[in-house]
Write an enzyme that holds these catalytic residues in place. Structure first.
Site, short mmCIF file in Angstrom:
data_model
loop_
_atom_site.label_atom_id
_atom_site.label_comp_id
_atom_site.label_asym_id
_atom_site.label_seq_id
_atom_site.Cartn_x
_atom_site.Cartn_y
_atom_site.Cartn_z
N ASP A 201 0.82 -1.20 0.00
CA ASP A 201 0.00 0.00 0.00
C ASP A 201 0.86 1.26 0.00
O ASP A 201 1.89 1.32 0.69
CB ASP A 201 -0.85 -0.03 1.29
N GLU A 243 1.46 -0.46 -5.06
CA GLU A 243 0.49 0.59 -5.37
C GLU A 243 1.26 1.90 -5.40
O GLU A 243 1.67 2.42 -4.36
CB GLU A 243 -0.59 0.66 -4.29
C1 NOJ Z 1 -4.52 3.12 -0.55
C2 NOJ Z 1 -5.67 2.18 -0.40
O1 NOJ Z 1 -5.98 1.64 -1.65
C3 NOJ Z 1 -6.80 2.98 0.20
O2 NOJ Z 1 -7.99 2.24 0.20
C4 NOJ Z 1 -6.42 3.43 1.58
O3 NOJ Z 1 -7.41 4.27 2.11
C5 NOJ Z 1 -5.10 4.18 1.57
N1 NOJ Z 1 -4.10 3.56 0.76
C6 NOJ Z 1 -4.56 4.30 2.97
O4 NOJ Z 1 -4.07 3.05 3.40
#
Ligand code: NOJ
Length: 554
Positions: A201, A243
């Site tokens: 993430d 991500e």
């Molecule tokens: C990216 C995630 O995809 C999202 O859902 C989340 O709120 C944020 N990161 C914080 O972890």
């Protein structure tokens, strides 16, 4: 399982345990329920499941606020249930990826509680503090319009703490070697329990420098190599899928010049321009983004997606392009989010038009990379705009026309199941669609089967064929002397097109249609001429000389 670069041609399916299948009837999906649905996923052809966060959490950001990295949230089951699940997946040849959310913790994590209470605690320096409110506290919010600041005063610590996301998600001091060591430990723990890797993430924020004095964070890319190395020492074929919504000129920093950093990244560039192409019928910006994201190490791979659990972020488009997508797919303010995106699911964005939904999926399955499907999209599930923010697209899976879509026997599901209307569980559900040959579910299953038979897409080199018509996207993949040609017509009207496959030695004379009997033979000038219907798509294998010979013998 075969241990080579499995992710180059995987079919990834992402889901949240809490909204997938409730086995114990308490209204919350659980690992036992998911275990029962593994045969459904296996039948669909999925080869890897990406589980959204399921660790202990107060669940204020759908689990992206972890309070204990080494446990399953009791609502979803136990560590024992988790291992039963990874075992069941392995038995069916399905790998499991899990979210690794280590940019921040929940403010209810024991580390943060210790850190705020005691300046001498070893955990104090695991977070980012400032005695005064930093001047840039009102900058860099990830959720504009909902999030007010990135620095919040903590009355116990009597200092401000930094949070890139919501105020209940204090950022970890990821430059601290002890925090880095803990991240490795967390990876090691879950690897031991049977996962094949992580969807990491918020990677740019994990590796960015943090602190009151940091005006522009700089990325400490080498951290990525540390994560990767550790992972592969423990488990050779485990991967990290990053991500990172970044610009193409930094992609290679994330992959590493020699492929020594992240094995996979989501392709946000292509995602946003793909939606622009779907909205405008103009593929030119999409082609540009495909070219811009072409350079990558041979072992690296893109993750390709349409919609995910967040808003469709359109922040990388020009203002004009973004407006075109808003007008087409999210015209009401209520459909938009964070001043930059659309919060709807795919099917309602495309007005439930089956031709357009198939077109979008056909693109996702055939653009350069590995497809990542979101649960429920295989049924054409809809959204519930009455739910706040991103929750509208996180409703429970619709299994049947039993109450609550067969998701739970409880009267109080964790989230309301979509009912009534075209996307209600009464009509849109797996049980009904299983019985209809032409359903979205069976179409998806067939397309997945064919995608697996075209490894050229994951492994090969690609070239975009020259066509004068901006509504048509034509890509050729080459790998080990095999070629496939994939065409898409992004426009509502049929198009007559002429194109050269660009292969020597008659290689492209015959194009065998992989999805129907509608093959194509080149004209005497070597070019193919065909009509492709509005929103049509063609998957061809080139070089069917055998086919020509057989025909002349017949
Ligand atoms: C990216 C995630 O995809 C999202 O859902 C989340 O709120 C944020 N990161 C914080 O972890």
């Amino acid at each position: 399982m075969i241990n080579d670069l499995w992710y180059k041609n995987a079919i990834i399916y992402c889901l949240h345990v809490g909204t997938y299948m409730d086995a114990n009837g308490d209204g919350v999906g659980d690992f036992q329920g998911l275990l029962r649905r593994l045969d459904y996923l296996h039948g669909l052809g999925v080869t890897a499941i990406w589980l959204m966060p399921f660790q202990t959490s107060p669940n204020r950001d759908d689990g992206y606020d972890v309070a204990d990295y080494y446990n399953v949230d009791p609502r979803y089951g136990t560590l024992g249930d988790f291992v039963e699940f990874t075992h069941g997946a392995r038995q069916r040849g399905i790998r499991v990826l899990i979210d690794l959310v280590v940019n921040h913790t929940s403010n209810e994590h024991a580390w943060f509680k210790e850190a705020r209470k005691d300046p001498q605690s070893k955990y104090r320096d695991w977070y980012i503090w400032s005695k005064k409110k930093p001047p840039n506290a009102n900058k860099g919010m990830v959720f504009p319009g909902v999030q007010k600041t990135t620095w919040t005063y903590d009355s116990v610590a009597k200092e401000y703490y930094f949070h890139r996301f919501y105020d209940f998600q204090p950022d970890l001091n990821t430059s601290n070697p002890l925090v880095q060591a803990e991240i490795l430990k967390i990876m090691g723990f879950w690897i031991q329990l049977g996962v094949s890797g992580f969807r990491m993430d918020a990677v740019p924020f994990v590796i960015g420098t943090k602190g009151a004095k940091v005006k522009t964070p700089h990325e400490q890319y080498d951290m990525l190599r540390t994560f990767r190395e550790f992972l592969q020492w423990r488990e050779g074929d485990a991967i990290i899928l990053a991500e990172a919504n970044v610009l193409p000129d930094t992609d290679m920093h994330y992959f590493g010049d020699d492929g020594e950093r992240m094995q996979m990244m989501f392709n946000f560039q292509v995602n946003q321009h793909l939606f622009y192409a779907l909205a405008s019928s103009d593929t030119r910006p999409l082609i540009k983004s495909l070219r811009a994201t072409k350079p990558r190490p041979a072992t690296a791979q893109w993750g390709l997606f349409l919609r995910n659990h967040d808003e469709l972020d359109l922040g990388r488009l020009t203002d004009k392009e973004r407006q075109v997508v808003f007008d087409a797919f999210g015209p009401d303010k209520d459909m938009q989010l964070y001043d930059r995106g659309i919060r709807r699911r795919l099917a309602p964005m495309l007005a439930g038009d089956r031709r357009r939904i198939e077109l979008a999926y056909s693109l996702m399955f055939t653009l350069p990379g590995t497809p990542v499907i979101r649960y429920g999209d295989e049924l054409g599930m809809g959204d519930d705009l009455k739910l706040p923010e991103r929750n509208c697209a996180r409703t429970p899976m619709q299994w049947s026309n039993e109450p609550h879509g067969g998701f739970t026997k409880s009267d109080k599901p964790i989230m309301p199941v979509i009912s009534h209307g075209p996307y209600g569980y009464e009509h849109t559900n797996a049980a009904i669609q299983r019985r209809h040959d032409e359903s979205m579910l069976n179409w998806t299953e067939r397309v997945i089967r064919m995608r697996k038979e075209v490894p050229e897409i994951g492994w090969g080199d690609f070239e975009i064929l020259r066509l004068r018509d901006p509504a048509i996207l034509a890509i050729r993949y080459d790998w080990r002397n095999n070629s496939v040609v994939i065409l898409h017509n992004l426009d509502a009207n049929a198009r007559e097109i002429t194109f050269d496959v660009g292969l020597e030695n008659e290689g492209g004379r015959v194009l065998i249609n992989l999805l129907s009997e509608d093959h194509s033979e080149a004209q005497s000038n070597g070019k193919h001429k065909l009509v492709i219907e509005g929103y049509g798509y063609r998957w061809y294998r080139a070089g069917g000389l055998d086919y020509l010979l057989r025909r002349s013998e017949a």
